[in-house]
Design an enzyme around this catalytic site. Structure first.
Site, mmCIF file in Angstrom:
data_model
loop_
_atom_site.group_PDB
_atom_site.id
_atom_site.type_symbol
_atom_site.label_atom_id
_atom_site.label_comp_id
_atom_site.label_asym_id
_atom_site.label_seq_id
_atom_site.Cartn_x
_atom_site.Cartn_y
_atom_site.Cartn_z
ATOM 1 N N PRO A 65 34.308 39.645 43.747
ATOM 2 C CG PRO A 65 33.825 41.581 45.649
ATOM 3 C CD PRO A 65 32.962 39.159 44.919
ATOM 4 C CG HIS A 66 39.055 38.894 42.315
ATOM 5 N ND1 HIS A 66 38.328 39.087 41.751
ATOM 6 C CD2 HIS A 66 40.670 39.172 41.343
ATOM 7 C CE1 HIS A 66 38.428 38.694 40.473
ATOM 8 N NE2 HIS A 66 40.031 38.881 40.364
#
Length: 154
Positions: A65-66
């Site tokens: 996730p980013h």
């Protein structure tokens, strides 16, 4: 760029029980606030918004996730190992147990992409993933992640 440039030792944690992706994002937000003084609510909102564009579960039990945030001055990493794998809508439909989240400044185009590529290369290494899954000490996990970068650079 090396993982030690973006990942603090205090931003590595093992979670015993995580029941949902939303709960995971709350845990990531809390760790971001504790490690990097980034407001947890902003991190949670940004991760949920990014995940809405498409799942960041890349397969083989790994999620990356980013998100971009105005409150962040440089790319920061957070690593979690889950003791119980979590359904993450991954491309291979397998639950995830290794999560490496990246938080980047809103204007960090190339820097964000370089960090994401570095993390992706690291997490695609089956030997590193096996070591991460075999250890239960956050300090050891940090050492595994950062030692690899030193040996690759040599």
């Amino acid at each position: 760029m090396q993982l030690a440039d973006i990942l603090k030792q205090g931003a590595v944690k093992i979670l015993g029980g995580c029941t949902s992706k939303k709960r995971l994002f709350h845990d990531l937000g809390a760790l971001a606030e504790q490690s990097y003084h980034t407001p947890a609510g902003d991190v949670i909102d940004a991760l949920i918004e990014r995940e809405g564009l498409g799942p960041t579960g890349v397969g083989h039990g790994i999620a990356l996730p980013h998100a971009r945030l105005s409150e962040v001055d440089k790319v920061h990493g957070i690593f979690l190992r889950l003791e119980k794998p979590l359904n993450f809508d991954s491309v291979d439909r397998q639950p995830v147990d290794l999560i490496f989240a990246l938080l980047a400044p809103e204007e960090a185009g190339v820097e964000h992409l370089r960090a994401l590529a570095l993390v992706s290369r690291t997490m695609r290494n089956p030997d590193i993933c096996a070591k991460l899954r075999a250890n239960s000490d956050p300090s050891t996990l940090y050492a595994i992640l950062t030692e690899n970068q030193s040996s690759q650079a040599a």
